[in-house]
Design a protein around this motif. Structure first.
Motif, mmCIF file in Angstrom:
data_model
loop_
_atom_site.group_PDB
_atom_site.id
_atom_site.type_symbol
_atom_site.label_atom_id
_atom_site.label_comp_id
_atom_site.label_asym_id
_atom_site.label_seq_id
_atom_site.Cartn_x
_atom_site.Cartn_y
_atom_site.Cartn_z
ATOM 1 N N GLY A 123 6.040 5.963 -2.895
ATOM 2 C CA GLY A 123 4.979 4.773 -3.457
ATOM 3 C C GLY A 123 4.098 5.107 -2.589
ATOM 4 O O GLY A 123 4.345 6.153 -1.340
ATOM 5 N N MET A 124 3.321 3.781 -2.074
ATOM 6 C CA MET A 124 2.503 3.909 -0.933
ATOM 7 C C MET A 124 3.180 2.649 -0.088
ATOM 8 O O MET A 124 2.545 2.053 0.629
ATOM 9 C CB MET A 124 1.529 3.222 -1.116
ATOM 10 N N ALA A 125 4.579 2.249 -0.608
ATOM 11 C CA ALA A 125 5.664 1.367 0.101
ATOM 12 C C ALA A 125 5.235 1.924 2.161
ATOM 13 O O ALA A 125 5.410 0.785 2.674
ATOM 14 C CB ALA A 125 6.858 1.592 0.496
ATOM 15 N N ALA A 126 5.608 2.821 2.723
ATOM 16 C CA ALA A 126 5.558 3.100 4.131
ATOM 17 C C ALA A 126 3.880 3.686 4.431
ATOM 18 O O ALA A 126 4.010 3.546 5.582
ATOM 19 C CB ALA A 126 6.313 4.379 4.386
ATOM 20 N N LEU A 127 3.016 3.143 3.574
ATOM 21 C CA LEU A 127 1.855 3.748 3.716
ATOM 22 C C LEU A 127 0.779 1.943 4.707
ATOM 23 O O LEU A 127 1.463 0.848 4.237
ATOM 24 C CB LEU A 127 0.953 3.802 2.946
ATOM 25 N N MET A 175 4.130 12.292 2.075
ATOM 26 C CA MET A 175 5.491 11.052 2.162
ATOM 27 C C MET A 175 6.066 11.003 0.576
ATOM 28 O O MET A 175 4.986 11.630 -0.856
ATOM 29 C CB MET A 175 4.131 10.066 1.206
ATOM 30 N N ASP A 176 6.539 11.516 0.412
ATOM 31 C CA ASP A 176 7.892 10.789 -0.715
ATOM 32 C C ASP A 176 8.714 10.356 -1.047
ATOM 33 O O ASP A 176 9.989 9.759 0.128
ATOM 34 C CB ASP A 176 8.064 13.192 -1.204
ATOM 35 N N ILE A 177 9.806 10.084 -2.340
ATOM 36 C CA ILE A 177 10.475 8.997 -2.414
ATOM 37 C C ILE A 177 11.662 10.244 -1.884
ATOM 38 O O ILE A 177 13.018 8.948 -1.955
ATOM 39 C CB ILE A 177 10.446 8.277 -3.811
ATOM 40 N N GLY A 178 11.708 11.543 -2.262
ATOM 41 C CA GLY A 178 12.713 11.991 -1.974
ATOM 42 C C GLY A 178 13.056 12.481 -1.108
ATOM 43 O O GLY A 178 12.396 13.111 -0.408
ATOM 44 N N LYS A 179 14.257 12.320 -0.051
ATOM 45 C CA LYS A 179 14.754 13.088 0.926
ATOM 46 C C LYS A 179 15.142 14.930 1.040
ATOM 47 O O LYS A 179 14.107 15.261 2.339
ATOM 48 C CB LYS A 179 16.166 12.876 1.268
#
Length: 244
Positions: free
Chosen positions: A76-80, A46-50
């Motif tokens: 962060g963990m938003a998509a977890l 997971m990463d915030i950067g495309k």
């Protein structure tokens, strides 16, 4: 997959068989290594950067691991999802950001996960942050690579074996309770380097004209020196050279 010394030490902290969520995965090297070696069955990178996430996707595909490692754009963990990972890795970012990710993602945790953290700054504040939120430090390591020191820790909210309190809490937060308990040689080397630097600063300040700003700075540096000397006592008296 060849890992740097720092990344290898982080990978070694992951419990065998756990599902990994690598927060801020960058190139995806740790998930690739762990799946490639069979240490874990699956991972979320997971990463915030495309851009970094696309790089990770490319590396994962090159190693034939696209089924085992899924990528996800996430702040962060938003998509977890709740309970989706057994190990959560947050490494290579500032301590303030680590604490922010943990605070904002608290509702994602079941309380059974292990967190592997390697903050690049404000490490004492991170340890205090974890302690007041009832996280237990299960293990710590410290790596010297390319002239830089990297402390890292494994923590959990699950009840751990009681650790012997060998030093004041402020010292444990500053330098790591498990590192001190282990008498970790890399920590000792770092403490001795910091003591030399601190003594040099004290010497320079002592040569300055008397001024409130200088006195305040001297007090700060002497407080730091006291903590370092207290930590070095843990290694035996031969380690403590105060240069007074």
């Amino acid at each position: 997959m060849h890992l740097s010394k720092r990344l290898k030490a982080l990978a070694n902290m992951v419990t065998d068989g756990n599902r990994l969520a690598d927060i801020g995965t960058d190139h995806g090297y740790i998930p690739i290594y762990l799946c490639q070696t069979g240490k874990i069955p699956s991972a979320l990178a997971m990463d915030i950067g495309k851009g970094p996430l696309q790089q990770a996707q490319t590396h994962i595909a090159e190693h034939g691991l696209s089924e085992q490692i899924k990528t996800r754009l996430s702040d962060g963990m938003a998509a977890l999802q709740f309970g989706e990972a057994d190990t959560i890795l947050i490494a290579g970012m500032g301590g303030g950001l680590v604490m922010k990710i943990l605070s904002e993602g608290a509702e994602k945790l079941t309380g059974k996960e292990e967190l592997i953290l390697q903050p690049q700054s404000e490490i004492a504040l991170v340890r205090e942050f974890l302690r007041v939120r009832n996280f237990q430090i299960l293990n710590e390591d410290m790596i010297l690579e390319d002239g830089k020191y990297y402390p890292m820790m494994k923590v959990s909210q699950q009840k751990a074996a009681e650790q012997t309190k060998i030093l004041p809490q402020e010292v444990a937060d500053a330098f790591g309770p498990v590192l001190l308990q282990k008498r970790h040689p890399v920590l000792k080397e770092w403490l001795e380097r910091e003591l030399r630097t601190t003594n040099s600063v004290i010497e320079q300040l002592s040569a300055q004209p008397d001024h409130e700003r200088i006195r305040n700075r001297m007090q700060q540096v002497n407080c730091k020196k006291t903590l370092i000397l207290e930590a070095l006592k843990n290694y035996g008296t031969e380690s403590v050279q105060s240069d007074d």
